[in-house]
Design a protein around this motif. Sequence first.
Motif, PDB file in Angstrom:
ATOM      1  N   HIS A  31       0.828  -1.211   0.000  1.00 53.56           N
ATOM      2  CA  HIS A  31       0.000   0.000   0.000  1.00 53.56           C
ATOM      3  C   HIS A  31       0.858   1.255   0.000  1.00 53.56           C
ATOM      4  O   HIS A  31       0.424   2.308  -0.446  1.00 53.56           O
ATOM      5  CB  HIS A  31      -0.943  -0.002   1.206  1.00 53.56           C
ATOM      6  N   ARG A  32       2.072   1.148   0.483  1.00 48.69           N
ATOM      7  CA  ARG A  32       2.962   2.295   0.518  1.00 48.69           C
ATOM      8  C   ARG A  32       3.408   2.703  -0.884  1.00 48.69           C
ATOM      9  O   ARG A  32       3.736   3.857  -1.111  1.00 48.69           O
ATOM     10  CB  ARG A  32       4.177   2.029   1.406  1.00 48.69           C
ATOM     11  N   VAL A  33       3.456   1.766  -1.806  1.00 46.13           N
ATOM     12  CA  VAL A  33       3.780   2.114  -3.195  1.00 46.13           C
ATOM     13  C   VAL A  33       2.693   3.045  -3.722  1.00 46.13           C
ATOM     14  O   VAL A  33       2.981   4.104  -4.280  1.00 46.13           O
ATOM     15  CB  VAL A  33       3.923   0.849  -4.076  1.00 46.13           C
ATOM     16  N   TYR A  34       1.441   2.684  -3.511  1.00 51.07           N
ATOM     17  CA  TYR A  34       0.328   3.536  -3.917  1.00 51.07           C
ATOM     18  C   TYR A  34       0.374   4.879  -3.179  1.00 51.07           C
ATOM     19  O   TYR A  34       0.146   5.932  -3.768  1.00 51.07           O
ATOM     20  CB  TYR A  34      -1.005   2.820  -3.663  1.00 51.07           C
ATOM     21  N   ARG A  35       0.698   4.830  -1.891  1.00 52.64           N
ATOM     22  CA  ARG A  35       0.759   6.062  -1.100  1.00 52.64           C
ATOM     23  C   ARG A  35       1.832   7.009  -1.637  1.00 52.64           C
ATOM     24  O   ARG A  35       1.640   8.217  -1.695  1.00 52.64           O
ATOM     25  CB  ARG A  35       1.031   5.739   0.367  1.00 52.64           C
ATOM     26  N   ALA A  36       2.967   6.457  -2.053  1.00 56.45           N
ATOM     27  CA  ALA A  36       4.051   7.287  -2.609  1.00 56.45           C
ATOM     28  C   ALA A  36       3.596   7.950  -3.902  1.00 56.45           C
ATOM     29  O   ALA A  36       3.863   9.135  -4.129  1.00 56.45           O
ATOM     30  CB  ALA A  36       5.293   6.433  -2.851  1.00 56.45           C
ATOM     31  N   LEU A  37       2.900   7.213  -4.753  1.00 57.09           N
ATOM     32  CA  LEU A  37       2.399   7.789  -6.004  1.00 57.09           C
ATOM     33  C   LEU A  37       1.321   8.834  -5.733  1.00 57.09           C
ATOM     34  O   LEU A  37       1.297   9.893  -6.357  1.00 57.09           O
ATOM     35  CB  LEU A  37       1.865   6.680  -6.918  1.00 57.09           C
TER      36      LEU A  37
END
Length: 110
Positions: A31-37
């Motif tokens: 979910h952090r990948v999405y959060r970074a984007l």
Amino acid sequence: MSKVAKPCVNQTDWRRAAAIATCPSSSDRPHRVYRALSAVVKQAGEGILAVEPLEQSMHHILREAGIERIDYACIVDRTTLESLPQLDRPAVALIAAHVGDTRLIDNVLL
């Protein structure tokens, strides 16, 4: 005679428990990948158009999540995939990072 309370765990165990409690769980890391984007989209919408701080923000969010193996977290021209110094034309933010043995790849249009 008064009793002195003894700690239930030694100091090393306490530090380990504290590290585990503050470290994002492995199930939260994707979910952090999405959060970074999402953070880049928000920052660009707020007027941050220099690419370098946006890319640094993505790296920071991923590392903060415990994702140490980052293949790339970059912003490039949407058509040519060339690096950009500024968001002055259509772009895409790209991330490829490893969570455990899984390589996660995601992107968002800017």
